[in-house]
Motif scaffolding. Structure first.
Motif, short mmCIF file in Angstrom:
data_model
loop_
_atom_site.label_atom_id
_atom_site.label_comp_id
_atom_site.label_asym_id
_atom_site.label_seq_id
_atom_site.Cartn_x
_atom_site.Cartn_y
_atom_site.Cartn_z
N LYS A 1 -38.90 -9.20 -25.28
CA LYS A 1 -38.32 -10.38 -24.66
C LYS A 1 -37.13 -10.88 -25.47
CE LYS A 1 -42.76 -11.82 -22.68
NZ LYS A 1 -43.80 -12.89 -22.62
N PRO A 2 -36.27 -11.68 -24.86
CA PRO A 2 -35.10 -12.21 -25.59
C PRO A 2 -35.52 -12.94 -26.87
CG PRO A 2 -34.88 -12.64 -23.24
CD PRO A 2 -36.26 -12.09 -23.44
N GLY A 3 -34.82 -12.69 -27.96
CA GLY A 3 -35.09 -13.35 -29.23
C GLY A 3 -36.18 -12.70 -30.05
N LYS A 4 -36.81 -11.66 -29.50
CA LYS A 4 -37.90 -11.00 -30.21
C LYS A 4 -37.41 -9.70 -30.85
CE LYS A 4 -41.03 -13.94 -28.61
NZ LYS A 4 -41.78 -14.87 -29.47
N ILE A 5 -38.16 -9.23 -31.85
CA ILE A 5 -37.93 -7.93 -32.44
C ILE A 5 -39.26 -7.21 -32.57
CG2 ILE A 5 -35.86 -8.60 -33.74
CD1 ILE A 5 -37.65 -8.81 -36.23
N TYR A 6 -39.22 -5.89 -32.55
CA TYR A 6 -40.46 -5.14 -32.72
C TYR A 6 -40.91 -5.20 -34.19
CZ TYR A 6 -40.31 -3.15 -28.01
OH TYR A 6 -40.34 -2.99 -26.65
N ASP A 7 -42.22 -5.23 -34.36
CA ASP A 7 -42.82 -5.29 -35.69
C ASP A 7 -42.78 -3.89 -36.32
OD1 ASP A 7 -44.32 -5.60 -37.97
OD2 ASP A 7 -46.20 -6.08 -36.94
N SER A 8 -41.95 -3.71 -37.34
CA SER A 8 -41.91 -2.43 -38.06
C SER A 8 -42.67 -2.52 -39.39
CB SER A 8 -40.46 -2.03 -38.35
OG SER A 8 -39.81 -3.00 -39.15
N GLY B 1 -45.67 -3.71 -40.18
CA GLY B 1 -47.06 -3.29 -40.14
C GLY B 1 -47.18 -1.78 -40.22
N MET B 2 -46.32 -1.10 -39.47
CA MET B 2 -46.35 0.36 -39.47
C MET B 2 -45.90 0.92 -40.82
SD MET B 2 -46.97 3.20 -38.00
CE MET B 2 -47.23 2.71 -36.27
N MET B 3 -44.82 0.38 -41.38
CA MET B 3 -44.31 0.93 -42.64
C MET B 3 -45.27 0.70 -43.79
SD MET B 3 -40.18 0.55 -42.73
CE MET B 3 -40.14 -1.24 -42.78
N VAL B 4 -45.81 -0.50 -43.90
CA VAL B 4 -46.72 -0.80 -45.00
C VAL B 4 -47.97 0.07 -44.90
CG1 VAL B 4 -48.25 -2.54 -46.00
CG2 VAL B 4 -45.89 -3.13 -45.42
N SER B 5 -48.57 0.14 -43.72
CA SER B 5 -49.80 0.91 -43.57
C SER B 5 -49.54 2.40 -43.77
CB SER B 5 -50.43 0.65 -42.20
OG SER B 5 -49.56 1.04 -41.15
N SER B 6 -48.41 2.90 -43.26
CA SER B 6 -48.11 4.33 -43.42
C SER B 6 -47.85 4.67 -44.88
CB SER B 6 -46.90 4.71 -42.57
OG SER B 6 -47.19 4.60 -41.20
N ARG B 7 -47.15 3.78 -45.59
CA ARG B 7 -46.90 4.04 -47.01
C ARG B 7 -48.19 4.05 -47.80
NH1 ARG B 7 -44.82 7.01 -50.65
NH2 ARG B 7 -44.06 5.95 -52.55
N LEU B 8 -49.10 3.14 -47.48
CA LEU B 8 -50.38 3.12 -48.17
C LEU B 8 -51.15 4.42 -47.91
CD1 LEU B 8 -51.44 -0.58 -47.55
CD2 LEU B 8 -50.87 0.46 -49.75
N ARG B 9 -51.07 4.93 -46.68
CA ARG B 9 -51.72 6.21 -46.39
C ARG B 9 -51.10 7.33 -47.22
NH1 ARG B 9 -51.40 4.05 -41.07
NH2 ARG B 9 -53.46 3.64 -40.16
N GLU B 10 -49.77 7.32 -47.33
CA GLU B 10 -49.10 8.33 -48.15
C GLU B 10 -49.57 8.27 -49.60
OE1 GLU B 10 -44.79 8.88 -45.86
OE2 GLU B 10 -44.92 7.76 -47.75
#
Length: 427
Positions: A224-231, A233-242
């Motif tokens: 929606k206008p004014g919103k951005i996708y949450d990156s 959550g994905m980056m932090v969790s993926s880095r922890l998995r790495e």
């Protein structure tokens, strides 16, 4: 220390272009007071459990592992060829070979005790097969005529050439793996090699991740206008998995102090560490301060004199550590490396979480003044340091692609030039 100084850069002056330059001190020295506050609360995990060997990768051993048998458990051949007595082929050369009677063939898995070699005999033998009693060397088949009833050996060999002794890898009752060691594919192979199907390990830290912000939209939903996708959550969790620690949960909370406090309380029921992103500065919707107060958490510190991620908060609720990172993606990821990895090492005793410092030569200029210590995303390759293409703001995601290190620029530096020696921390 909690960071491995691979480049041995410990504030020792080096000469560059005729002038003396003091490289940055190790991370724990410059932000010592902040790391000390985290580390003295990062209690070592002593809880253990049994896991299957095939599922043990990434865990740390909670027991010493001793060899339950010799390896190899019998003398065996490392080549395909012929098992012989070295004295029977003494002086053999191509054109004047030793001729031996082939007494039989021994395959891997055969019982070596069933075979005994006599003078003038040879046994066809395969790689991994047990030596017949009396044989002291194996001749590679390419050094013979590969005969079936008799074999011509074209090479002389000394006793114990091409011979694997019983127990030469390790002896029964010897210590194979020490308590506290991280289990990788190699340790899994060793455990399987001694017949183990289960092993005692220390449990991994329980980590829960919370992202905050009304502006965030979860991937898969219309933007929606004014919103951005949450990156984050994905980056932090993926880095922890790495890094080897899979988060128990990754969730999002809207900008509500009471709502976030409730989410933190729920997460703290079993979490050793809660990682949050966003809401840590001084804006009207920077809700972490109020949420922590409602929760009754003890705020240990807020703000660190480094860029990016200056407004980082560290707090404690019961025995749960709460590390609240910047909502800017690079600010969050940089301090995840600098602050969380030492905590994970302290909790597990696993040095695999430590960062390695290396020295490199700048390939390009970095023309900014660094009032405080600054960490810049960079690429280290063959001793050279360069930058990904794109912008370097804390909110930029694109330039994280290809980044494999953090360039460490001391406070007060201005215009780091191509050709200068710099310190980087490998990711």
């Amino acid at each position: 220390g909690f960071f491995q100084d691979g480049g041995r850069i410990r504030g020792v002056p080096v000469t560059i272009g005729g002038s003396s330059y003091v490289p940055p001190l190790p991370i724990e020295t410059v932000i010592k007071e902040h790391l000390e506050e985290i580390l003295k609360r990062a209690d070592r995990i002593t809880d253990t459990k049994k896991v299957k060997v095939e599922e043990a990768n990434g865990f740390c051993l909670a027991e010493n592992i001793y060899a339950e048998l010799d390896n190899p458990p019998f003398p065996r051949s490392p080549v395909d060829g012929y098992a012989v007595r070295s004295e029977d082929i003494r002086g053999a050369v191509r054109g004047n070979p030793a001729v031996l009677k082939v007494a039989g063939c021994i395959y891997a898995g055969d019982n070596g005790g069933a075979f005994s070699i006599k003078p003038g005999e040879a046994y066809r033998i395969m790689t991994g097969a047990p030596f017949p009693e009396g044989a002291d060397t194996a001749v590679k088949q390419e050094d013979t005529d590969c005969g079936e009833e008799t074999v011509k050996v074209n090479k002389s060999q000394k006793p114990w050439d091409n011979y694997c002794f019983q127990g030469e890898d390790y002896k029964k009752n010897s210590l194979l793996l020490a308590k506290g060691s991280r289990i990788t594919f190699a340790e899994q192979g060793i455990l399987s090699g001694i017949g183990r199907t289960e092993v005692a390990v220390y449990r991994k830290p329980v980590i829960r991740v919370l992202t905050t912000g009304d502006e965030l939209c979860q991937p898969g939903n219309p933007l929606k206008p004014g919103k951005i996708y949450d990156s984050n959550g994905m980056m932090v969790s993926s880095r922890l998995r790495e890094l080897g620690v899979k988060p128990e949960s990754v969730s999002h909370c809207a900008d509500s102090e009471a709502g976030l406090a409730a989410e933190l309380k729920k997460a703290a029921e079993d979490a050793d560490i809660i990682v949050t992103t966003g809401g840590v500065s001084v804006g009207k919707k920077d809700i972490l301060h109020g949420a922590l107060e409602i929760l009754g958490a003890e705020k240990i510190f807020w703000r660190i004199r480094l860029q990016p991620g200056t407004p980082t908060i560290f707090s404690v609720y019961g025995k749960t550590l709460i590390l609240s990172l910047s909502g800017n993606p690079f600010g969050a990821m940089a301090n995840l490396e600098l602050l969380l990895r030492p905590a994970l090492e302290a909790m597990t005793g696993d040095p695999a979480f430590a960062m390695e410092m290396r020295r490199g030569i700048m390939e390009v200029d970095f023309e900014k003044r660094c009032k405080v210590r600054r960490f810049v995303r960079a690429v280290y390759k063959n001793g050279k340091v360069s930058f990904p293409q794109g912008i370097f703001s804390s909110g930029a995601i694109g330039t994280l692609r290809g980044c494999n290190c953090l360039l460490d620029i001391p406070a007060g530096r201005e215009n780091v030039k191509a050709g200068e020696q710099v310190a980087v921390w490998m990711l």
